[in-house]
Design a protein around this motif. Sequence first.
Motif, PDB file in Angstrom:
ATOM      1  N   GLY A 176      -6.196  28.996   1.739  1.00 18.04           N
ATOM      2  CA  GLY A 176      -6.629  28.530   0.441  1.00 18.04           C
ATOM      3  C   GLY A 176      -7.083  27.085   0.492  1.00 18.04           C
ATOM      4  N   GLU A 177      -7.531  26.605  -0.629  1.00 16.67           N
ATOM      5  CA  GLU A 177      -8.010  25.226  -0.721  1.00 16.67           C
ATOM      6  C   GLU A 177      -6.886  24.237  -0.486  1.00 16.67           C
ATOM      7  OE1 GLU A 177     -11.376  23.351  -2.374  1.00 16.67           O
ATOM      8  OE2 GLU A 177     -10.243  22.696  -0.624  1.00 16.67           O
ATOM      9  N   ASP A 178      -7.204  23.193   0.263  1.00 20.77           N
ATOM     10  CA  ASP A 178      -6.253  22.122   0.530  1.00 20.77           C
ATOM     11  C   ASP A 178      -6.907  20.816   0.130  1.00 20.77           C
ATOM     12  OD1 ASP A 178      -4.541  20.790   3.441  1.00 20.77           O
ATOM     13  OD2 ASP A 178      -3.903  20.978   1.363  1.00 20.77           O
ATOM     14  N   VAL A 179      -6.196  20.017  -0.661  1.00 16.50           N
ATOM     15  CA  VAL A 179      -6.729  18.748  -1.135  1.00 16.50           C
ATOM     16  C   VAL A 179      -5.744  17.653  -0.749  1.00 16.50           C
ATOM     17  CG1 VAL A 179      -7.531  17.468  -3.146  1.00 16.50           C
ATOM     18  CG2 VAL A 179      -7.823  19.944  -3.071  1.00 16.50           C
ATOM     19  N   GLU A 180      -6.217  16.675   0.008  1.00 17.56           N
ATOM     20  CA  GLU A 180      -5.329  15.655   0.561  1.00 17.56           C
ATOM     21  C   GLU A 180      -5.706  14.263   0.078  1.00 17.56           C
ATOM     22  OE1 GLU A 180      -2.914  18.245   2.779  1.00 17.56           O
ATOM     23  OE2 GLU A 180      -2.697  16.076   2.491  1.00 17.56           O
ATOM     24  N   GLN A 181      -4.682  13.461  -0.172  1.00 20.15           N
ATOM     25  CA  GLN A 181      -4.865  12.063  -0.531  1.00 20.15           C
ATOM     26  C   GLN A 181      -3.792  11.247   0.164  1.00 20.15           C
ATOM     27  OE1 GLN A 181      -5.019  13.298  -5.126  1.00 20.15           O
ATOM     28  NE2 GLN A 181      -5.397  11.115  -4.849  1.00 20.15           N
ATOM     29  N   SER A 182      -4.078   9.972   0.393  1.00 12.63           N
ATOM     30  CA  SER A 182      -3.019   9.098   0.867  1.00 12.63           C
ATOM     31  C   SER A 182      -2.083   8.811  -0.302  1.00 12.63           C
ATOM     32  CB  SER A 182      -3.605   7.804   1.434  1.00 12.63           C
ATOM     33  OG  SER A 182      -4.439   7.194   0.485  1.00 12.63           O
ATOM     34  N   LEU A 183      -0.819   8.534  -0.005  1.00  9.13           N
ATOM     35  CA  LEU A 183       0.182   8.448  -1.065  1.00  9.13           C
ATOM     36  C   LEU A 183       0.186   7.110  -1.801  1.00  9.13           C
ATOM     37  CD1 LEU A 183       3.285  10.274   0.464  1.00  9.13           C
ATOM     38  CD2 LEU A 183       1.638  11.140  -1.205  1.00  9.13           C
ATOM     39  N   PHE A 184      -0.139   6.044  -1.112  1.00 12.47           N
ATOM     40  CA  PHE A 184       0.004   4.717  -1.722  1.00 12.47           C
ATOM     41  C   PHE A 184      -1.219   3.848  -1.439  1.00 12.47           C
ATOM     42  CE2 PHE A 184       4.304   5.239  -3.019  1.00 12.47           C
ATOM     43  CZ  PHE A 184       4.920   5.993  -2.041  1.00 12.47           C
ATOM     44  N   LEU A 185      -1.507   2.959  -2.390  1.00 13.45           N
ATOM     45  CA  LEU A 185      -2.528   1.935  -2.203  1.00 13.45           C
ATOM     46  C   LEU A 185      -2.081   0.719  -3.001  1.00 13.45           C
ATOM     47  CD1 LEU A 185      -5.351   1.067  -1.188  1.00 13.45           C
ATOM     48  CD2 LEU A 185      -6.277   1.969  -3.337  1.00 13.45           C
ATOM     49  N   SER A 186      -2.146  -0.436  -2.359  1.00 13.82           N
ATOM     50  CA  SER A 186      -1.752  -1.669  -3.021  1.00 13.82           C
ATOM     51  C   SER A 186      -2.925  -2.641  -2.955  1.00 13.82           C
ATOM     52  CB  SER A 186      -0.522  -2.247  -2.318  1.00 13.82           C
ATOM     53  OG  SER A 186      -0.064  -3.400  -2.981  1.00 13.82           O
ATOM     54  N   VAL A 187      -3.311  -3.211  -4.102  1.00 15.10           N
ATOM     55  CA  VAL A 187      -4.444  -4.143  -4.128  1.00 15.10           C
ATOM     56  C   VAL A 187      -4.104  -5.338  -4.999  1.00 15.10           C
ATOM     57  CG1 VAL A 187      -6.144  -2.316  -3.779  1.00 15.10           C
ATOM     58  CG2 VAL A 187      -5.592  -3.068  -6.095  1.00 15.10           C
ATOM     59  N   ARG A 188      -4.824  -6.412  -4.762  1.00 15.23           N
ATOM     60  CA  ARG A 188      -4.660  -7.620  -5.570  1.00 15.23           C
ATOM     61  C   ARG A 188      -5.535  -7.510  -6.816  1.00 15.23           C
ATOM     62  NH1 ARG A 188      -2.514 -12.382  -4.102  1.00 15.23           N
ATOM     63  NH2 ARG A 188      -2.602 -11.780  -1.898  1.00 15.23           N
ATOM     64  N   GLU A 189      -5.034  -8.030  -7.906  1.00 14.76           N
ATOM     65  CA  GLU A 189      -5.789  -8.035  -9.161  1.00 14.76           C
ATOM     66  C   GLU A 189      -7.146  -8.712  -8.955  1.00 14.76           C
ATOM     67  OE1 GLU A 189      -3.769 -10.098 -12.282  1.00 14.76           O
ATOM     68  OE2 GLU A 189      -4.802  -8.992 -13.863  1.00 14.76           O
ATOM     69  N   GLY A 190      -8.186  -8.060  -9.449  1.00 16.95           N
ATOM     70  CA  GLY A 190      -9.537  -8.590  -9.304  1.00 16.95           C
ATOM     71  C   GLY A 190     -10.302  -8.009  -8.124  1.00 16.95           C
ATOM     72  N   ASP A 191      -9.585  -7.469  -7.151  1.00 14.07           N
ATOM     73  CA  ASP A 191     -10.245  -6.822  -6.016  1.00 14.07           C
ATOM     74  C   ASP A 191     -10.701  -5.417  -6.410  1.00 14.07           C
ATOM     75  OD1 ASP A 191      -8.162  -8.161  -3.310  1.00 14.07           O
ATOM     76  OD2 ASP A 191      -9.765  -9.055  -4.534  1.00 14.07           O
TER      77      ASP A 191
END
Lengths: 108, 115
Positions: A1-16
């Motif tokens: 069946g269909e598999d949809v993958e994403q990384s679990l975390f992302l951290s960025v600075r405000e304005g980026d």
Amino acid sequence: GEDVEQSLFLSVREGDSSVINCTYTDSSSTYLYWYKQEPGAGLQLLTYIFSNMDMKQDQRLTVLLNKKDKHLSLRIADTQTGDSAIYFCAVSTDKLIFGTGTRLQVFP
Amino acid sequence: DGGITQSPKYLFRKEGQNVTLSCEQNLNHDAMYWYRQDPGQGLRLIYYSQIVNDFQKGDIAEGYSVSREKKESFPLTVTSAQKNPTAFYLCASSIEGAKNTGELFFGEGSRLTVL
């Protein structure tokens, strides 16, 4: 069946800019979606792209679709603290399949 | 205001007890869905209904039951047969089947904790 993958975390600075990535397996997907979930709440549709499009822009949001690589991305320009949430991609074939979600944390 | 209302928002249950989560919508949507959300696993479909008096199993229906006696209402019962029921449960609705547009409207969720 269909598999949809994403990384679990992302951290960025405000304005980026933030870029959240999603890969899927079923090339017959017709619509591809990005949903946002704020803490303790349900999901809200942010934007979607039809499979015959490469790009869609909506204010600070840009969706890119690479059908050859089965890769979808969501770019958030000028990321704000209010953008902190979990972002889900979802693909539509004969039913809607959600990815695992990416938790975006925005720090000052 | 139109929307989807889930209740209760928080629920505690002892092992061996059945519990029913309520989902009501006033959007006049035909299709309704129940999802389960666990950390790091995204959303998994439990049951869905595309029309009154009809519903289908999703990917993880075991230990759950639903009914669709009215267009506006789609309650979910978590039975004692569900081995790991602690989770965040989300109800959603759409104008028609998800395969057409995929735009789902979600409730605020119900968090079930089994003690």
